[in-house]
Design an enzyme around this catalytic site. Structure first.
Site, PDB file in Angstrom:
ATOM      1  N   GLY A  72       0.834  -1.211   0.000  1.00 10.20           N
ATOM      2  CA  GLY A  72       0.000   0.000   0.000  1.00 10.20           C
ATOM      3  C   GLY A  72       0.857   1.244   0.000  1.00 10.20           C
ATOM      4  O   GLY A  72       2.054   1.180  -0.287  1.00 10.20           O
ATOM      5  N   ASN A  73       0.258   2.379   0.283  1.00 13.01           N
ATOM      6  CA  ASN A  73       1.033   3.627   0.377  1.00 13.01           C
ATOM      7  C   ASN A  73       0.359   4.559   1.386  1.00 13.01           C
ATOM      8  O   ASN A  73      -0.676   4.219   1.943  1.00 13.01           O
ATOM      9  CB  ASN A  73       1.184   4.273  -1.007  1.00 13.01           C
ATOM     10  N   HIS A  74       0.960   5.727   1.607  1.00 13.32           N
ATOM     11  CA  HIS A  74       0.519   6.603   2.702  1.00 13.32           C
ATOM     12  C   HIS A  74      -0.615   7.557   2.323  1.00 13.32           C
ATOM     13  O   HIS A  74      -0.925   8.470   3.090  1.00 13.32           O
ATOM     14  CB  HIS A  74       1.700   7.441   3.202  1.00 13.32           C
ATOM     15  N   ALA A 119      -3.838   7.362  -5.299  1.00  8.37           N
ATOM     16  CA  ALA A 119      -2.463   6.871  -5.437  1.00  8.37           C
ATOM     17  C   ALA A 119      -2.567   5.377  -5.711  1.00  8.37           C
ATOM     18  O   ALA A 119      -2.539   4.554  -4.797  1.00  8.37           O
ATOM     19  CB  ALA A 119      -1.677   7.143  -4.164  1.00  8.37           C
TER      20      ALA A 119
END
Ligand code: CTP
Length: 397
Positions: free
Chosen positions: A208-210, A276
């Site tokens: 995943g990402n932030h 994102a």
């Protein structure tokens, strides 16, 4: 602009209550109907007589009239208002609002209100920066309430820092902007994506990402306020939207986001891809939890670039917006994406700018249009950035 608008002001116990009489005067001058509900503690800072004289309405403090025993309906007041503005909002009241505590007339009005709620905190800087207050503010924002940021300056305690309630003339401007918002996207279909995607590795882990989703949600909200029918396809985030004009579709993976975007794309007049999206996903999904061993290699395959695929089938009249989060050669990379994905606008965030990109409530962007026009913003709340982006899109629509 405010003629005939019903504004309910909630005053809590803070020295900044002395600013409210001026706010009422400004509201009345613009033709608004103003009612005031205050906490008992607030009456130590500003008198109900002053407030009722200026608002030309009785001021309510208690849930019922102690003289004749009649009941003051919080539901009625909550429903009367076109806007409920809690100013000053003390740390105590923010905590009650965030947790659904309804132990006075003001907090019951808040729970009953059907209108937008703005809150203007005022407190000492240590209270403002305390993690509990910060968490409560975040919770309130996630419910769709709007924060009127306190200013930094000299505080009543003698300390200097953040916690000073915003000045009445600035609050007036915010109220005017709220009511003056043009319905310039009336009837348009807008597709927005937001947040990260999670690509499962095994039953308990993912890539995943932030991304917090704040920018995409702010854009969806802004478009809805301007009259659009919005489809918001969101990856896993901790925020939500209450706006009835936003059709929120929750997804987890890039492939699910692609499917939902494909369903909505054909009818969309404007598409804003703020998500994102993961560029890669595991080639295979382990059905059992992967056990620890010396080292581990994961084989990844590329996901479909959703934006590029929509760019390839874009029809006349459709406006396509992408985001680019860059760490180097920012403009060159952003322009490449604008051209390669057949976009009308790319919104560039640089991770080198403080207060921009992931994990902040603010952003700083450069909008680059297909006609090569560039517009840069300062570091501003993501809600304001959303307004500026939509303003520019509408001009070119
Ligand atoms: N995007 C998308 N689908 C993907 C990846 C990205 O729709 N699989 C969209 C994003 O929502 C964003 C834009 O493409 O609007 C740019 O995303 P970004 O991650 O900055 O760029 P990439 O094209 O993925 O290129 P790179 O990661 O190499 O910078």
């Amino acid at each position: 602009m405010l003629r005939g608008k019903n504004i309910l002001i909630g005053i809590t116990g803070s020295i900044a209550a002395f600013k409210v009489p001026l706010l009422i005067r400004l509201l009345k001058k613009e033709g608004a109907n103003v009612k005031v509900v205050m906490t008992k503690c607030a009456t130590d800072f500003v008198t109900p007589l002053t407030l009722s004289t200026l608002s030309q309405q009785p001021v309510l403090i208690e849930p019922y009239n102690k003289v004749d025993g009649s009941w003051h309906s919080h539901v009625e007041w909550g429903r009367w208002a076109d806007l409920f503005i809690i100013a000053p909002a003390s740390a105590n009241t923010l905590a009650k609002m965030a947790n659904g505590i309804a132990d006075n007339l003001l907090s019951t009005c808040y729970l009953a209100a059907k209108c937008p709620v703005f809150f203007a905190p005022a407190m000492d800087l240590d209270m403002f920066y305390h993690p509990t207050t910060a968490k409560n503010i975040k919770i309130l924002q996630s419910y769709g309430n709007r924060l009127i940021e306190p200013q930094t300056g000299e505080l009543a305690s003698g300390l200097t820092g953040a916690g000073r309630m915003e000045e009445p003339d600035v609050i007036m401007q915010i109220i005017n902007d709220h009511f003056g918002k043009q319905r310039d996207l009336e009837g348009k279909n807008v597709l927005v994506t937001a947040g990260p995607t999670h690509e499962a590795i095994d039953p308990v882990r993912f890539i995943g990402n932030h991304s917090s989703g704040l920018m995409g949600y702010a854009l969806a909200e802004e478009a809805a306020q301007r009259g659009a029918n919005v489809t918001l396809v969101s990856g896993p985030v901790n925020i939500s939207t209450q706006n009835p004009s936003v059709n929120l579709i929750k997804v987890i993976t890039a492939s699910q986001m692609l499917d939902e975007c494909n369903k909505a794309f054909e009818q969309s007049d404007l598409v804003i891809m703020a998500a994102a999206v993961a560029d890669y996903t595991p080639e295979t999904l382990a059905t059992e939890k992967i056990k620890k061993k010396g080292s581990l290699s994961l084989n990844l395959k590329a996901t479909t670039d959703i934006l590029a695929s929509m760019g390839s089938k874009k029809k006349k009249g459709q406006f396509l917006v992408g985001f680019a989060l860059e760490t180097e050669n920012e403009k060159v990379n952003a322009v490449k994406k604008l051209n390669n994905k057949n976009l009308d606008l790319i919104v560039l965030n640089s991770l080198n700018d403080k207060g921009a990109g992931f994990g902040t409530d603010t952003n700083k962007v450069t909008m680059i249009f297909s006609d090569k026009t560039e517009i840069a913003t300062g570091t501003l709340p993501k809600t304001t950035i959303a307004t500026l982006i939509i303003n520019q899109i509408v001009k070119r629509f």
